[in-house]
Design a protein around this motif. Structure first.
Motif, PDB file in Angstrom:
ATOM      1  N   GLY A 738       0.706  -1.269  -0.047  1.00  0.00           N
ATOM      2  CA  GLY A 738       0.068   0.018   0.044  1.00  0.00           C
ATOM      3  C   GLY A 738       0.923   1.244  -0.054  1.00  0.00           C
ATOM      4  O   GLY A 738       1.864   1.348   0.650  1.00  0.00           O
ATOM      5  N   CYS A 739       0.565   2.238  -0.809  1.00  0.00           N
ATOM      6  CA  CYS A 739       1.408   3.519  -1.046  1.00  0.00           C
ATOM      7  C   CYS A 739       0.510   4.807  -0.944  1.00  0.00           C
ATOM      8  O   CYS A 739       1.273   5.874  -1.080  1.00  0.00           O
ATOM      9  CB  CYS A 739       1.707   3.424  -2.453  1.00  0.00           C
ATOM     10  SG  CYS A 739       0.709   3.394  -3.771  1.00  0.00           S
ATOM     11  N   GLY A 740      -0.757   4.833  -0.697  1.00  0.00           N
ATOM     12  CA  GLY A 740      -1.559   5.848  -0.638  1.00  0.00           C
ATOM     13  C   GLY A 740      -1.244   6.874   0.446  1.00  0.00           C
ATOM     14  O   GLY A 740      -1.488   8.051   0.023  1.00  0.00           O
ATOM     15  N   GLU A 741      -0.720   6.652   1.516  1.00  0.00           N
ATOM     16  CA  GLU A 741      -0.756   7.611   2.763  1.00  0.00           C
ATOM     17  C   GLU A 741       0.905   7.910   2.919  1.00  0.00           C
ATOM     18  O   GLU A 741       0.968   8.779   3.761  1.00  0.00           O
ATOM     19  CB  GLU A 741      -1.393   6.879   3.749  1.00  0.00           C
ATOM     20  CG  GLU A 741      -2.942   6.718   3.685  1.00  0.00           C
ATOM     21  CD  GLU A 741      -3.464   5.840   4.645  1.00  0.00           C
ATOM     22  OE1 GLU A 741      -4.436   6.564   5.264  1.00  0.00           O
ATOM     23  OE2 GLU A 741      -3.318   4.713   4.638  1.00  0.00           O
ATOM     24  N   ALA A 742       1.589   7.002   2.544  1.00  0.00           N
ATOM     25  CA  ALA A 742       3.313   6.994   2.965  1.00  0.00           C
ATOM     26  C   ALA A 742       3.660   8.575   2.838  1.00  0.00           C
ATOM     27  O   ALA A 742       4.119   8.950   4.113  1.00  0.00           O
ATOM     28  CB  ALA A 742       4.130   6.039   2.292  1.00  0.00           C
ATOM     29  N   GLY A 743       3.506   9.076   1.638  1.00  0.00           N
ATOM     30  CA  GLY A 743       3.943  10.598   1.613  1.00  0.00           C
ATOM     31  C   GLY A 743       3.711  11.327   2.603  1.00  0.00           C
ATOM     32  O   GLY A 743       4.324  12.234   3.447  1.00  0.00           O
ATOM     33  N   ALA A 744       2.257  11.300   3.070  1.00  0.00           N
ATOM     34  CA  ALA A 744       1.706  12.239   3.865  1.00  0.00           C
ATOM     35  C   ALA A 744       2.019  12.058   5.297  1.00  0.00           C
ATOM     36  O   ALA A 744       2.127  12.856   6.368  1.00  0.00           O
ATOM     37  CB  ALA A 744       0.085  12.209   3.874  1.00  0.00           C
ATOM     38  N   ILE A 745       2.377  10.623   5.615  1.00  0.00           N
ATOM     39  CA  ILE A 745       2.703  10.174   6.992  1.00  0.00           C
ATOM     40  C   ILE A 745       4.246  10.707   7.275  1.00  0.00           C
ATOM     41  O   ILE A 745       4.641  11.027   8.268  1.00  0.00           O
ATOM     42  CB  ILE A 745       2.782   8.671   6.892  1.00  0.00           C
ATOM     43  CG1 ILE A 745       1.123   8.413   7.104  1.00  0.00           C
ATOM     44  CG2 ILE A 745       3.237   8.080   8.322  1.00  0.00           C
ATOM     45  CD1 ILE A 745       0.871   6.819   6.657  1.00  0.00           C
ATOM     46  N   GLY A 746       5.333  10.639   6.103  1.00  0.00           N
ATOM     47  CA  GLY A 746       6.644  10.811   6.347  1.00  0.00           C
ATOM     48  C   GLY A 746       7.030  12.081   6.110  1.00  0.00           C
ATOM     49  O   GLY A 746       8.245  12.731   6.648  1.00  0.00           O
ATOM     50  N   ALA A 747       6.185  13.036   5.358  1.00  0.00           N
ATOM     51  CA  ALA A 747       7.218  13.987   4.798  1.00  0.00           C
ATOM     52  C   ALA A 747       7.129  15.236   5.897  1.00  0.00           C
ATOM     53  O   ALA A 747       8.407  15.766   6.055  1.00  0.00           O
ATOM     54  CB  ALA A 747       6.274  14.659   3.473  1.00  0.00           C
TER      55      ALA A 747
END
Lengths: 781, 266, 161
Positions: A738-747
């Motif tokens: 799953g890849c949909g939230e990673a950016g918002a979680i880590g950035a």
């Protein structure tokens, strides 16, 4: 298999309708005899509704009806619910205040609806709504966490003394305290996780359509999960029984969590369509979106990390206050608890963790899941702590992380999660290399000579998604199972329809899911149609959120496909007079292995439907369905490194480089995956630099439009450099995470870590506006 | 938006007559400010009189030491006018920074000045360049035109027809964008006239709308260079303070933007 | 009420509408051209951008009276039959869209950007020129790529004509 199978960056099937203006969103739909709704909303954050006078409005041109909160209560429409039961430390259940779809007695946030005007045109409804006279008695308001928990604070709900929703804990308090007592060093941080407004570009909309002859309702709605909407509308809100309610979520213009929930406006549109016996459309405007969409985040946290003399982590202690807004939204209770505190271990071996979370009512819009939902807040806590620790311990931030990484899998954290697989060193190494970490000091020195403050910041995030194993979440209080369903129909001509309970509102399911079929059958994706978003077509589904669609929904498709293939092989073997064990599927053909005998898929399908010559006892047809319930969460993880420059004259931040190295397991369509990362990173950067919902002390939303709420624009963000490292997820047949939230979680942690590194002041709140950064540089509050 | 009556004026006289006929009329030029306000139902004119297609109100004229911009000229047409880019590039530059490209195609200088938003760009240029606002009734000096937030010297029914700018020896504009609205959080226009007079105007900063900055003017008059402002501290008194910029931050921006504007002016 | 006559995507149309009607609502509600979207109330998001007399403007900030007699092109009017406009094709090929809601306005603005700048486009210029269009899905990365790609394609197709 083939050029359109797994791993191929094929262009999206759904794009043609969007780029030619042929997308079909809820507001694009017109029904015969359709009326238009406009809500009368409270201008006060907290008030008694003493009376509503609709007489003048009813006389205005085009007005069909004015309906009030009392009428919806009289019709026994149920109150809005929160579907995840959380218990406080003392064992008492969470305190859910009553939330009617329109307020009959008390309003508790600005924008809460008290009545609705139904008219022939939208403008007529708006004109008449102004003529509805509401007599309010204003009450004092508590517009943020601190105000709501202060002694003598205004009380929102009689059910919740002290405005406390719950006072919850997780982890081993004694073991954690003991770890701190042995620590060589303790690092402490106080953090605000700023409140965000999701702002999908399509505002919410709904059309209720009641057919009195059939006693049947249809709801067109901007939903990420139409089946859940149907379930809740029938089981809890008593608007229509499930078999008399069809929910259609057509093209939906972004969700980011905010379109999971069943909102008052959808309930009212549906209920009102029976009242006026005509279709009722409501389309929100942006101001209504700001005032009434569920907001995200809004935590106040104190966190402490204990280290031994070798800089190994001994324990983590976290205390968080989470703002719920005025009411408990559908999944609100789970966000600051099981979606937050269970991820506080990050990528690290932390022997002891204790976290306590107090949920608090305030006179603001309800708060619920927004992209990442709890996990960005957790990641921000642990990654700000790690960077701060590296600075205090005077060690390299990358090396401090590396020293504490989990390297043996599976790994049981002290806070429920069991990480199945990962390689945190691999993503850290990939990111370090891509950003040329070794060259940073020289770049920083050069920037300094040019009058710029350059900084670098890390974020090694982990999240739990692929939500979720039903039994596990059930034991934690979830009111629903979180499996997914799929149906595979091979038509008599050999084309394929996949019906999925997942919902695509930008994620590209029509393409990715088609690729799964192309991979297995070797057919072009043009022969596959993905059908979703309609409860009359799809058997059931739990929808799209929590980066679950591929890991859970895709796995359900695979499971149904396996059944279809097994039956098709039997038919092929029968036709080819071979053993079914010898049948292989290649390029759309069923072949007898080791021979030149084969039969094409359309012929197998035709045989299944003509049923002239099927194996004895076999049912006709070629259509199978499956429900897939995951055995565990999935754990995408990665390293983000941000390099930026701050202009000391203005406090403005400019990106130099942003590297994201993610491990999402197997990638089906790398192009789509990267698009998801770009979008997530931009929302994370938005939180870090630009976005923040602000209420004044009276509960008025100061940031109620794009004039005041800063959305990321093209010139606010950089082009990103993405890397992928891969450990295949062992928990599902696709190996995906799953890849949909990673950016918002880590950035966001990477950005704040970089700015604080640049300016040499660790005290900086989000959003790190130029004003705040400038003050942080120049040492003024 | 409340229902209204739309009228397209064919001439300035026609516009004035149409305005007089309406009980609560408003002029509409590009509509990029008025229409959002009407959409929010914060303005309810009975009539809107559209000035945008009056031929005599469109165009940029450069003659000798004067630049005249007719009031219904769009920001795009100002920004891309080659004669203006040569004669008064800072003004073309400013017009090219207003709003966004779609707004610049519609928005006009007359509309911007008549509205006098405290964060609009043009007022800074008009004040710093000591321009003259021409109406269908009179000429108004820049000093007399701006009367505070959203307030001008214009009388009811008075139409801005053009703005004339004396061509300066040097001029520059630097703007720090509001992170959300992209208006000026603070924008500073610096101008040195051919007679050596220096005028500096800041927009987006003051609670009373566009303002002159005497301390910076004096410093630049003594020494026209960015470094001349290094020691200047602009007072935060009377400056706006909100979630995007505290008064002391805006005071700092006035100085920093002035320095950048001087650098741009050369 | 007024009778509004204009040309939309090459077709002469006329409608009797209230004077307060915005161009976007004429297109969506009266002409059923629902490709043009509304994403905000403050003229900032750009989901409603169409071309009026060849210029990309926000159709939510234009009264129908202002557009009376004008030549309007919407997202539905830029492809030649089956053949996509180069900007449309570039958005598809570079994954320049996700939910598709901002896309029509984004494409109409992007065509205007290329028309104004011709081949002289770089990433910074594109990012700056997209100031009036908000996308919540893509993070702009692939939109910028799409516009730069289309700039090349439009040059080629202009040369061919």
């Amino acid at each position: 298999m083939g050029v359109e199978g797994i791993g191929a960056s094929v262009v999206r099937k759904e794009d043609r309708r969007f780029i030619t203006g042929k997308g079909r969103y809820v507001d694009d739909i017109k029904l015969q005899g359709m009326t238009h709704a406009h809500f009368v909303r409270s201008p006060h954050a907290h008030a008694k509704v003493k009376g509503i006078d609709s007489s003048a409005a009813l006389k205005m041109p085009g007005v069909v009806a004015v309906l009030t909160g009392q009428q919806i209560v009289d019709d026994k429409v149920g109150n809005l619910i929160c579907g995840w039961a959380i218990h406080s430390k003392d064992g008492t259940p969470m305190k859910m205040g009553a939330w009617p779809a329109m307020a009959p007695e008390t309003v508790r946030f600005v924008g809460q609806a008290v009545a609705v005007v139904i008219a022939e045109t939208k403008n007529q409804a708006k004109d008449a709504a102004e003529a509805v006279v509401v007599d309010y008695e204003e009450l004092p308001a508590a517009s943020d966490i601190r105000a709501a928990i202060a002694p003598g604070a205004p009380q929102l709900h009689p059910e919740a003394p002290g405005n406390v929703v719950y006072d919850w804990e997780i982890g081993d308090k004694n073991a954690t305290n003991e770890a701190f007592s042995k620590a060589a060093n303790v690092v402490t941080l106080e953090l605000t996780n700023n409140r965000l407004v999701p702002n999908a570009m399509e505002p919410r909309a709904a059309i209720g359509d009641y057919n009195d002859a059939e006693e049947h309702f249809t709801l067109y709605t901007t939903s990420q999960n139409p089946h859940v909407a149907r379930l809740v509308l029938s089981a809890f809100y008593n608007i229509a029984p499930e078999h008399k309610l069809r929910v259609i979520a057509p093209d939906v213009g972004g969700g980011f969590g905010s379109k999971i929930f069943i909102y008052p406006e959808e309930m009212v549109a549906l209920w009102a369509s029976k009242k006026v016996n005509r279709p009722v459309k409501w389309t929100g405007d942006r101001t209504e979106a700001f005032l009434t969409d569920a907001h995200g985040r809004d935590h106040l946290t104190k966190a402490e990390l204990a280290f031994d003399k070798d800089n190994k982590i001994l324990g983590l202690r976290v205390s968080t206050h989470a703002n719920f807004g005025a009411y408990m939204s559908l999944f609100s209770s789970s966000v600051p608890t099981y979606l937050y505190a269970t991820l506080l271990s990050g990528q690290y071996n932390i022997p002891a963790i204790y976290a306590e979370v107090m949920g608090v009512y305030t006179n603001t819009s309800p708060v619920d899941a927004y992209r990442g939902a709890g996990r960005p807040e957790a990641s921000f806590v642990i990654e700000r702590l790690m960077e701060t620790s590296a600075r205090q311990l005077k060690v390299d931030p990358a090396e401090l992380r590396r020293k504490n990484f989990v390297t043996v899998f599976p790994h049981q954290t002290p806070v429920i999660m069991a990480y199945d697989i990962g390689d945190f060193n691999a993503s850290l190494d990939a990111a370090l290399k891509t950003i040329d970490y070794a060259g940073f000091p020289a770049r920083q020195a050069k920037a300094k000579s040019e009058g710029k403050l350059r900084g670098i910041g890390f974020s090694c995030y982990i999240e739990a998604c692929g939500i979720a194993p039903s039994k596990a979440v059930g034991s934690l209080g979830a009111g629903v199972g979180l499996w997914e369903s799929a149906e595979v129909r091979v038509n008599p001509v050999g084309t394929i329809e996949i019906l999925t309970g997942s919902h695509s509102h930008g994620q590209g399911h029509e393409t990715t899911f088609s690729q799964l079929i192309a991979e297995r059958l070797g057919v072009p994706i043009s022969q596959v149609q993905i059908i979703h978003g309609d409860t009359d077509k799809v058997q059931f589904g739990m929808g799209t959120y929590g980066s679950r669609s591929l890991a859970v929904g895709g796995s359900a498709i695979i499971k149904a496909m396996e059944k279809v293939e097994a039956k098709a092989k039997k038919i092929a073997a029968h036709a080819l007079e071979a053993s079914e064990d010898d049948i292989v599927i290649e390029n759309g053909e069923f072949k007898v292995t080791g021979t030149d005998k084969s039969i094409a898929l359309p012929m197998v399908a035709l045989a299944a439907y003509t049923a002239h010559n099927l194996p004895d006892g076999m049912e006709p047809g070629l259509k199978e369905s499956a429900f897939y319930d995951p055995s565990n969460f999935t754990f995408p993880a990665g390293t983000y490194i941000c390099e930026l420059e701050v202009d000391p004259g203005t406090g403005k931040t400019s990106f130099v480089n942003f590297v994201a190295a993610d491990d999402f397991g197997r990638l089906i369509n790398p192009m789509i995956v990267e698009g998801q990362v770009h979008g997530g990173l931009t929302q994370g950067i938005g939180q870090a630099l630009l976005e923040g919902a602000v209420y004044d002390s009276t509960g008025q939303l100061v940031t109620a439009s794009f004039m005041d709420y800063a959305m990321p624009r093209a010139d606010d963000v950089p082009s990103y450099k993405l890397q992928h490292t891969t450990t295949l997820c062992p928990g599902n047949p696709l190996g995906v995470k799953g890849c949909g939230e990673a950016g918002a979680i880590g950035a966001s942690a990477a950005v704040i870590n970089a700015i604080t590194n640049a300016i040499g002041n660790n005290k900086l709140e989000m959003p790190a506006t130029p004003d705040r950064v400038w003050h942080a540089i120049h040492g003024q509050a | 938006m409340y229902e209204t009556h739309y009228h397209r004026a064919s001439s300035v006289e026609d516009a004035a007559a149409l305005f007089a006929k309406g009980s609560d009329a408003k002029f509409l030029a590009g509509g990029q400010t008025l229409l959002p306000v009407m959409k929010q139902r914060l303005a309810a004119p009975t009539d809107v009189v559209d000035l945008a297609k009056i031929p005599a109100m469109i165009g940029v004229e450069v003659s000798g030491d004067t630049v005249t911009i007719k009031a219904a000229t769009t920001h795009y047409d100002v920004a891309t006018n080659t004669a203006l880019q040569k004669t008064l590039p800072a003004l073309a530059h400013l017009a090219g920074m207003i709003g966004d490209p779609a707004v610049r195609y519609r928005g006009t200088i007359g509309g911007s000045l008549a509205n006098n938003d405290p964060a609009a760009d043009y007022p800074a240029a008009v004040l710093a360049l000591n321009a003259t606002v021409k109406t269908n009734k009179r000429s108004i000096s820049a000093e007399d035109f701006f009367k505070g937030l959203f307030t001008t010297a214009l009388e009811d029914g008075e139409i801005i027809t053009a703005v004339s700018f004396p061509v300066p020896a040097k001029a520059g504009y630097a703007k720090f964008r509001h992170p959300a609205s992209r208006f000026a959080l603070t924008g500073v226009f610096v101008a040195k006239s051919k007679s050596g007079d220096v005028r500096v105007a800041a927009t987006g900063a003051s609670q009373n709308g566009v303002m002159r900055v005497p301390s910076i003017e004096q410093a630049l008059k003594a020494n026209w260079s960015a470094s001349a402002l290094d020691g200047i501290k602009v007072s935060a008194d009377g400056l706006m303070s909100d979630i995007h910029g505290a008064a002391d931050y805006r005071a700092n921006l006035i100085k920093v933007m002035a320095q950048r504007a001087v650098t741009e002016a050369g | 009420m007024s009778t509004i006559k204009l040309t939309v995507n090459g077709r002469a149309v006329s409608a009797d509408v209230e004077d307060r009607t915005l161009l976007v609502h004429l297109l969506r509600d009266h002409l059923n051209l629902t490709g043009t979207h509304v994403g905000c109330d403050t003229s900032q998001c750009g989901a409603c951008v169409v071309h009026v007399d060849g210029r990309a403007v926000k159709s939510c900030t234009m009264l129908v009276g202002e557009a009376n007699g004008a030549n309007v092109t919407t997202i539905e009017g830029i492809s030649k039959g089956e053949e996509l406009h180069p900007m449309q094709a570039a958005f598809r090929d570079n994954h320049g869209l996700q939910c598709g809601y901002c896309t029509p306005g984004m494409i109409m603005s992007a065509i205007d950007i290329v028309n104004r700048h011709g081949g002289n486009l770089d990433e910074d210029t594109v990012r700056h020129e997209l100031e009036g269009n908000i996308c919540r899905c893509t993070g702009y990365h692939n939109i910028v790529k799409s516009v730069l790609d289309a700039a090349g394609r439009m040059k080629v197709s202009a040369a061919a004509e």
